[in-house]
Design an enzyme around this catalytic site. Structure first.
Site, PDB file in Angstrom:
ATOM      1  N   TYR A 145    -106.861  44.728  38.454  1.00 35.51           N
ATOM      2  CA  TYR A 145    -108.045  43.912  38.196  1.00 35.51           C
ATOM      3  C   TYR A 145    -107.644  42.647  37.436  1.00 35.51           C
ATOM      4  O   TYR A 145    -107.604  42.606  36.204  1.00 35.51           O
ATOM      5  CB  TYR A 145    -109.091  44.693  37.409  1.00 35.51           C
ATOM      6  CG  TYR A 145    -109.472  46.032  38.004  1.00 35.51           C
ATOM      7  CD1 TYR A 145    -109.239  46.312  39.361  1.00 35.51           C
ATOM      8  CD2 TYR A 145    -110.047  47.029  37.224  1.00 35.51           C
ATOM      9  CE1 TYR A 145    -109.580  47.542  39.914  1.00 35.51           C
ATOM     10  CE2 TYR A 145    -110.387  48.255  37.769  1.00 35.51           C
ATOM     11  CZ  TYR A 145    -110.144  48.510  39.114  1.00 35.51           C
ATOM     12  OH  TYR A 145    -110.475  49.736  39.643  1.00 35.51           O
ATOM     13  N   PRO A 162    -119.530  54.842  43.335  1.00 36.31           N
ATOM     14  CA  PRO A 162    -120.450  55.986  43.342  1.00 36.31           C
ATOM     15  C   PRO A 162    -121.822  55.674  43.934  1.00 36.31           C
ATOM     16  O   PRO A 162    -122.594  56.582  44.192  1.00 36.31           O
ATOM     17  CB  PRO A 162    -120.568  56.343  41.861  1.00 36.31           C
ATOM     18  CG  PRO A 162    -120.344  55.038  41.154  1.00 36.31           C
ATOM     19  CD  PRO A 162    -119.323  54.308  41.979  1.00 36.31           C
TER      20      PRO A 162
END
Length: 282
Positions: A56, A203
């Protein structure tokens, strides 16, 4: 009653609903200031598990979290991932599990996060070009040296998990998984049987209209949002599931965290259980 906490590795207690920092902008300016505010708000709301990675921003996300949260609360776990590197010649990101690369990324993570030990370090992906024993052996050595507390994996199959556990104690697995994407169901079941934390990334995903309509119907019945229903379903799926939804907006963060208090009825869970759609593994 659904447990709100989980002991990673049997000794590291976290609240089960965590936060994924991947979406936080790190470039200087108003967006970075907003990212710092989101990270701080997550901790204010009681989040004790924050997920980041070398990938990231090449470590920029780790630096952002340290700027926002260091010195860290005693109960806060920031877990990072290594094993993806940028080519010096092409600038492209790719899997790289060579021991020297893994060690270098850990040293950088320690510096960026301003810690002496990474309590949970996850291998972002298994590098097929490097022997598994070399990759995990390096992480085991880093444990022995006191630079890493516990070891986890990401995007693995049941077979890969079994192979890895012969080399190192695996305490977490971070695979893609959601209400509408259960391709890694067998891995979740293996984790549940072994008491291994299962951190579903992505999710919350968009699904086909029929599935989304059912989620929306349950949301209307509970007075919650479809996002909260999806997260509540995950939390009720297994006690080893630790969702890490990410966002760059405080309003979405607060919505996500509130999902921990949502309780679905058995009938509602049964309806949601039937929404499973076949999906190919990444």
């Amino acid at each position: 009653m659904t447990a709100t906490t989980f002991l990673i590795g049997g000794d590291l207690r976290v609240r089960r609903l965590g936060f994924g920092a991947m979406r936080l902008p790190t470039e200087p300016g108003p967006e970075r200031e907003a990212s710092l505010a989101v990270a701080r708000r997550a901790v204010e709301l009681g989040v004790t598990l924050i997920d980041t990675a070398h990938l990231y921003g090449g470590g920029a996300n780790e630096e952002l979290l340290a700027e926002a949260l260091h010195p860290y609360p005693d109960d806060l776990l920031i877990t990072t991932k290594i094993g993806v590197a940028r080519s010096a010649s092409t600038g492209e990101w790719g899997l790289d599990g060579r021991p020297a690369v893994l060690r270098d990324q850990v040293e950088h993570a320690l510096r960026r996060l301003r810690v002496e030990r990474i309590e949970l370090l996850q291998l972002h992906r298994i590098d097929p070009e490097t022997p598994l024993a070399d990759q995990l052996g390096t992480l085991r050595e880093l444990q022995t040296e006191g630079k890493v507390g516990r070891v986890g994996l990401s995007e693995v199959t049941v077979t890969e998990l079994e192979q890895a556990r012969r080399i190192v104690d695996v305490v977490s697995v971070q695979n893609r998984y959601s209400l509408l994407d259960r391709a890694y169901e067998p891995v979740l079941e293996a984790c549940e049987e072994a008491g291994i934390a299962f951190l579903p990334w992505r999710p919350i995903v968009a699904g086909e209209s029929g599935a989304q309509a059912e989620v929306a119907a349950v949301a209307a019945e509970t007075g919650a949002t479809p996002t909260q229903v999806s997260l509540a379903w995950l939390l009720g799926r297994s006690p080893v599931v630790l969702p890490i939804p990410g966002t760059a907006r405080i309003a979405h963060l607060e919505e996500n965290v509130a999902a921990a208090d949502l309780r679905l009825t058995p009938a509602q869970r049964d309806r949601l259980d039937r929404l499973d759609q076949p999906s190919e593994q990444a």
